[in-house]
Design a protein around this motif. Sequence first.
Motif, PDB file in Angstrom:
ATOM      1  N   PRO A 101      41.341  29.987  43.518  1.00  0.00           N
ATOM      2  CA  PRO A 101      42.407  30.020  42.504  1.00  0.00           C
ATOM      3  C   PRO A 101      41.875  30.518  41.162  1.00  0.00           C
ATOM      4  CG  PRO A 101      42.384  27.910  43.646  1.00  0.00           C
ATOM      5  CD  PRO A 101      41.140  28.651  44.066  1.00  0.00           C
ATOM      6  N   LEU A 102      42.722  31.219  40.429  1.00  0.00           N
ATOM      7  CA  LEU A 102      42.387  31.658  39.077  1.00  0.00           C
ATOM      8  C   LEU A 102      43.020  30.691  38.099  1.00  0.00           C
ATOM      9  CD1 LEU A 102      43.101  35.457  39.539  1.00  0.00           C
ATOM     10  CD2 LEU A 102      40.891  34.309  39.630  1.00  0.00           C
ATOM     11  N   ARG A 103      42.321  30.374  37.032  1.00  0.00           N
ATOM     12  CA  ARG A 103      42.842  29.426  36.049  1.00  0.00           C
ATOM     13  C   ARG A 103      43.063  30.141  34.719  1.00  0.00           C
ATOM     14  NH1 ARG A 103      41.901  24.024  37.852  1.00  0.00           N
ATOM     15  NH2 ARG A 103      40.599  24.061  39.699  1.00  0.00           N
ATOM     16  N   ALA A 104      44.130  29.757  34.046  1.00  0.00           N
ATOM     17  CA  ALA A 104      44.432  30.291  32.720  1.00  0.00           C
ATOM     18  C   ALA A 104      45.092  29.200  31.898  1.00  0.00           C
ATOM     19  CB  ALA A 104      45.357  31.497  32.829  1.00  0.00           C
ATOM     20  N   THR A 105      44.885  29.255  30.611  1.00  0.00           N
ATOM     21  CA  THR A 105      45.566  28.328  29.721  1.00  0.00           C
ATOM     22  C   THR A 105      46.810  29.007  29.167  1.00  0.00           C
ATOM     23  OG1 THR A 105      44.207  29.051  27.867  1.00  0.00           O
ATOM     24  CG2 THR A 105      43.426  27.148  29.086  1.00  0.00           C
ATOM     25  N   VAL A 106      47.727  28.232  28.667  1.00  0.00           N
ATOM     26  CA  VAL A 106      48.974  28.754  28.120  1.00  0.00           C
ATOM     27  C   VAL A 106      48.648  29.762  27.016  1.00  0.00           C
ATOM     28  CG1 VAL A 106      51.065  28.149  26.861  1.00  0.00           C
ATOM     29  CG2 VAL A 106      50.250  26.678  28.704  1.00  0.00           C
ATOM     30  N   GLY A 107      49.270  30.938  27.103  1.00  0.00           N
ATOM     31  CA  GLY A 107      49.070  31.990  26.106  1.00  0.00           C
ATOM     32  C   GLY A 107      47.918  32.927  26.399  1.00  0.00           C
ATOM     33  N   GLN A 108      47.103  32.623  27.383  1.00  0.00           N
ATOM     34  CA  GLN A 108      45.952  33.448  27.735  1.00  0.00           C
ATOM     35  C   GLN A 108      46.388  34.570  28.670  1.00  0.00           C
ATOM     36  OE1 GLN A 108      43.047  31.300  30.053  1.00  0.00           O
ATOM     37  NE2 GLN A 108      41.516  32.896  29.885  1.00  0.00           N
ATOM     38  N   ASP A 109      45.842  35.783  28.454  1.00  0.00           N
ATOM     39  CA  ASP A 109      46.053  36.883  29.389  1.00  0.00           C
ATOM     40  C   ASP A 109      45.144  36.687  30.586  1.00  0.00           C
ATOM     41  OD1 ASP A 109      47.838  38.097  27.667  1.00  0.00           O
ATOM     42  OD2 ASP A 109      46.347  39.446  26.819  1.00  0.00           O
ATOM     43  N   ILE A 110      45.621  37.112  31.749  1.00  0.00           N
ATOM     44  CA  ILE A 110      44.808  36.998  32.955  1.00  0.00           C
ATOM     45  C   ILE A 110      45.064  38.209  33.848  1.00  0.00           C
ATOM     46  CG2 ILE A 110      46.530  35.642  34.188  1.00  0.00           C
ATOM     47  CD1 ILE A 110      44.141  34.078  35.431  1.00  0.00           C
ATOM     48  N   VAL A 111      44.025  38.659  34.514  1.00  0.00           N
ATOM     49  CA  VAL A 111      44.120  39.749  35.479  1.00  0.00           C
ATOM     50  C   VAL A 111      44.113  39.131  36.867  1.00  0.00           C
ATOM     51  CG1 VAL A 111      42.967  41.785  36.412  1.00  0.00           C
ATOM     52  CG2 VAL A 111      42.982  41.396  33.949  1.00  0.00           C
ATOM     53  N   LEU A 112      45.101  39.502  37.680  1.00  0.00           N
ATOM     54  CA  LEU A 112      45.169  39.019  39.060  1.00  0.00           C
ATOM     55  C   LEU A 112      44.676  40.157  39.952  1.00  0.00           C
ATOM     56  CD1 LEU A 112      48.693  37.385  38.860  1.00  0.00           C
ATOM     57  CD2 LEU A 112      46.472  36.299  38.522  1.00  0.00           C
ATOM     58  N   PRO A 113      43.391  40.153  40.290  1.00  0.00           N
ATOM     59  CA  PRO A 113      42.820  41.274  41.021  1.00  0.00           C
ATOM     60  C   PRO A 113      43.209  41.282  42.495  1.00  0.00           C
ATOM     61  CG  PRO A 113      41.161  39.572  40.719  1.00  0.00           C
ATOM     62  CD  PRO A 113      42.405  39.113  39.996  1.00  0.00           C
ATOM     63  N   CYS A 114      43.397  42.479  43.029  1.00  0.00           N
ATOM     64  CA  CYS A 114      43.594  42.651  44.459  1.00  0.00           C
ATOM     65  C   CYS A 114      43.290  44.105  44.810  1.00  0.00           C
ATOM     66  CB  CYS A 114      45.002  42.270  44.902  1.00  0.00           C
ATOM     67  SG  CYS A 114      46.285  43.379  44.336  1.00  0.00           S
ATOM     68  N   HIS A 115      43.064  44.348  46.081  1.00  0.00           N
ATOM     69  CA  HIS A 115      42.840  45.711  46.555  1.00  0.00           C
ATOM     70  C   HIS A 115      43.313  45.814  47.996  1.00  0.00           C
ATOM     71  CE1 HIS A 115      39.148  43.691  47.923  1.00  0.00           C
ATOM     72  NE2 HIS A 115      39.144  44.586  48.886  1.00  0.00           N
ATOM     73  N   LEU A 116      43.455  47.030  48.465  1.00  0.00           N
ATOM     74  CA  LEU A 116      43.865  47.273  49.844  1.00  0.00           C
ATOM     75  C   LEU A 116      42.641  47.523  50.706  1.00  0.00           C
ATOM     76  CD1 LEU A 116      46.868  49.675  49.194  1.00  0.00           C
ATOM     77  CD2 LEU A 116      46.924  47.210  49.566  1.00  0.00           C
ATOM     78  N   SER A 117      42.657  46.973  51.893  1.00  0.00           N
ATOM     79  CA  SER A 117      41.550  47.166  52.827  1.00  0.00           C
ATOM     80  C   SER A 117      42.102  47.584  54.180  1.00  0.00           C
ATOM     81  CB  SER A 117      40.759  45.867  52.972  1.00  0.00           C
ATOM     82  OG  SER A 117      39.714  46.029  53.901  1.00  0.00           O
ATOM     83  N   PRO A 118      41.655  48.727  54.698  1.00  0.00           N
ATOM     84  CA  PRO A 118      40.772  49.703  54.059  1.00  0.00           C
ATOM     85  C   PRO A 118      41.465  50.336  52.856  1.00  0.00           C
ATOM     86  CG  PRO A 118      41.705  50.629  56.060  1.00  0.00           C
ATOM     87  CD  PRO A 118      42.152  49.198  55.996  1.00  0.00           C
ATOM     88  N   ALA A 119      40.669  50.972  51.999  1.00  0.00           N
ATOM     89  CA  ALA A 119      41.194  51.582  50.775  1.00  0.00           C
ATOM     90  C   ALA A 119      42.286  52.594  51.116  1.00  0.00           C
ATOM     91  CB  ALA A 119      40.067  52.266  50.009  1.00  0.00           C
ATOM     92  N   VAL A 120      43.443  52.437  50.467  1.00  0.00           N
ATOM     93  CA  VAL A 120      44.603  53.297  50.679  1.00  0.00           C
ATOM     94  C   VAL A 120      45.151  53.653  49.296  1.00  0.00           C
ATOM     95  CG1 VAL A 120      46.960  53.378  51.597  1.00  0.00           C
ATOM     96  CG2 VAL A 120      45.203  52.171  52.859  1.00  0.00           C
ATOM     97  N   ASP A 121      45.633  54.877  49.111  1.00  0.00           N
ATOM     98  CA  ASP A 121      46.277  55.268  47.869  1.00  0.00           C
ATOM     99  C   ASP A 121      47.631  54.574  47.795  1.00  0.00           C
ATOM    100  OD1 ASP A 121      47.422  56.437  45.667  1.00  0.00           O
ATOM    101  OD2 ASP A 121      47.273  58.489  46.398  1.00  0.00           O
ATOM    102  N   ALA A 122      47.811  53.708  46.814  1.00  0.00           N
ATOM    103  CA  ALA A 122      49.033  52.906  46.705  1.00  0.00           C
ATOM    104  C   ALA A 122      50.093  53.560  45.827  1.00  0.00           C
ATOM    105  CB  ALA A 122      48.683  51.528  46.147  1.00  0.00           C
TER     106      ALA A 122
END
Length: 70
Positions: A10-31
């Motif tokens: 899990p990713l944690r963030a406090t109120v008002g903080q920006d957060i990046v939710l990382p993800c990728h496609l496997s195998p790599a595909v042009d999205a």
Amino acid sequence: QFRVVGPRHPLRATVGQDIVLPCHLSPAVDAQNLEIRWIRHQISETVHLYRNGEDVYGAQMEEYIGRTEL
């Protein structure tokens, strides 16, 4: 066939903080030509929608307008 791979913990963030939710496609595909929809619990609860190479902000839930980007 491909899979969407996100963080293992899990990713944690406090109120008002920006957060990046990382993800990728496997195998790599042009999205660029895929529809990418981030939802809360149901498809009608759209947090962010990307379709045909563009962000579709009109489909977002009101509380997320101006708060997300892909």
